[in-house]
Write a protein that holds these residues in place. Structure first.
Motif, mmCIF file in Angstrom:
data_model
loop_
_atom_site.group_PDB
_atom_site.id
_atom_site.type_symbol
_atom_site.label_atom_id
_atom_site.label_comp_id
_atom_site.label_asym_id
_atom_site.label_seq_id
_atom_site.Cartn_x
_atom_site.Cartn_y
_atom_site.Cartn_z
ATOM 1 N N LEU A 68 0.804 -1.208 0.000
ATOM 2 C CA LEU A 68 0.000 0.000 0.000
ATOM 3 C C LEU A 68 0.842 1.264 0.000
ATOM 4 O O LEU A 68 0.392 2.310 -0.478
ATOM 5 C CB LEU A 68 -0.949 0.002 1.207
ATOM 6 C CG LEU A 68 -1.996 -1.111 1.258
ATOM 7 C CD1 LEU A 68 -2.942 -0.893 2.437
ATOM 8 C CD2 LEU A 68 -2.782 -1.205 -0.041
ATOM 9 N N HIS A 72 -0.645 3.069 -6.018
ATOM 10 C CA HIS A 72 -1.349 2.230 -6.993
ATOM 11 C C HIS A 72 -1.220 2.835 -8.381
ATOM 12 O O HIS A 72 -1.227 4.048 -8.565
ATOM 13 C CB HIS A 72 -2.808 2.005 -6.594
ATOM 14 C CG HIS A 72 -3.636 3.241 -6.410
ATOM 15 N ND1 HIS A 72 -4.320 3.831 -7.442
ATOM 16 C CD2 HIS A 72 -3.908 3.985 -5.308
ATOM 17 C CE1 HIS A 72 -4.990 4.870 -6.990
ATOM 18 N NE2 HIS A 72 -4.753 5.000 -5.703
ATOM 19 N N TYR A 106 -10.273 -1.657 -2.427
ATOM 20 C CA TYR A 106 -9.416 -0.663 -1.765
ATOM 21 C C TYR A 106 -10.116 0.686 -1.656
ATOM 22 O O TYR A 106 -10.707 1.178 -2.611
ATOM 23 C CB TYR A 106 -8.122 -0.509 -2.558
ATOM 24 C CG TYR A 106 -7.231 0.594 -2.046
ATOM 25 C CD1 TYR A 106 -6.442 0.410 -0.921
ATOM 26 C CD2 TYR A 106 -7.203 1.837 -2.684
ATOM 27 C CE1 TYR A 106 -5.630 1.433 -0.436
ATOM 28 C CE2 TYR A 106 -6.396 2.856 -2.219
ATOM 29 C CZ TYR A 106 -5.618 2.654 -1.093
ATOM 30 O OH TYR A 106 -4.829 3.668 -0.618
ATOM 31 N N ALA A 111 -7.237 -1.865 2.822
ATOM 32 C CA ALA A 111 -7.491 -3.011 1.956
ATOM 33 C C ALA A 111 -8.380 -3.981 2.733
ATOM 34 O O ALA A 111 -7.884 -4.881 3.420
ATOM 35 C CB ALA A 111 -6.186 -3.682 1.544
#
Length: 258
Positions: A68, A72, A106, A111
């Motif tokens: 994380l 992303h 997400y 998550a």
């Protein structure tokens, strides 16, 4: 939209013109059912809005580099499979499968269904050898990053069936994660064909990071954001390679043999 992820050589697949026949096999036919969450209700056509949590959005997740904290960079979605462990994304999103993790559902740094590492990659040789935009659809198998977690990703969030050979003007819902946002966006609109092998949709604000986003027709996967111009060079118009025999064969290999 602008995409900056480059491909790498991955596991190759033999494309077979007989893939439609293979889909008639019992194992694969069960994966192509129409029991899917409703993705039609929502904002007016051509309007992009936040995708609320629910059956459809929770099957979609962001792809991260390492974890994380790595940020992303693409989007993927869970699809039905025999082992309940397959995701679909754009081939150009799988540059570094060894360090890529998937976070379904997400939102806001969390998550809720855990992180999932890639265990196998299914990319057409036409992509790995020549970056053919018509082959910019890929599948991957996943397993929990946390070795103590049990179960499969499809057991947690369900999976979209796959729907090949959609009509030129099919109404598509796109769900994806721009790099700059921490929750998914959703837009639905009628589509058209740029060419026999490329589909286009008009939806604003689908910027970098939405590559690999599922294109859903009546709740079933009919493509992923990518293909022509890497998915598009402006955030108002996006593209997907048509889900034809080549992509269906990759899916069959991942879903049945993977």
């Amino acid at each position: 939209m602008i995409h900056d992820v480059l491909p790498r050589t991955a596991r190759r697949s033999r494309a077979r013109r007989a893939s439609r026949i293979l889909l008639a096999l019992t194992a694969t036919a069960a994966l192509l059912g129409v029991d899917a969450p409703d993705t039609v209700a929502g904002p007016p056509l051509g309007v992009t809005a936040w995708a609320p949590p629910g059956a459809a959005a929770d099957r979609v997740g962001a792809l991260f580099a390492q974890g994380l904290d790595g940020g992303h960079f693409c989007t993927a979605a869970v699809v039905r499979s025999d082992d309940r462990d397959v995701i679909a994304t754009a081939a150009h999103c799988l540059e570094s499968p060894d360090t890529t993790v998937f976070a379904p559902g997400y939102r806001d740094g969390r998550a809720p269904y855990g992180l999932w590492r890639l265990t196998g990659v299914y990319v057409a040789p036409e992509w790995t050898e020549g970056q053919d935009p018509d082959a910019d659809i890929a599948f991957a198998t996943v397993a929990p990053v946390d070795g103590g977690r049990t179960g499969r990703v499809e057991d947690l969030v369900g999976g979209f069936p796959v729907a090949a050979e959609q009509p030129a003007g099919a109404r598509v819902t796109v769900i994806g994660y721009p790099r700059t946002l921490e929750a998914p966006l959703r837009c639905a609109n009628s589509t058209g064909l740029l060419s026999p092998t490329q589909r286009r949709i008009g939806c604003p604000d689908l910027s970098g990071g939405t590559s690999g986003s599922p294109w859903l027709v009546d709740g079933a996967l009919a493509g992923v954001l990518g293909g022509h111009e890497g998915g598009g060079t402006v955030p108002e118009i996006s593209y997907s390679a048509v889900m034809g025999d080549r992509a269906v064969e990759l899916y069959r290999r991942a879903a049945v043999d993977g």
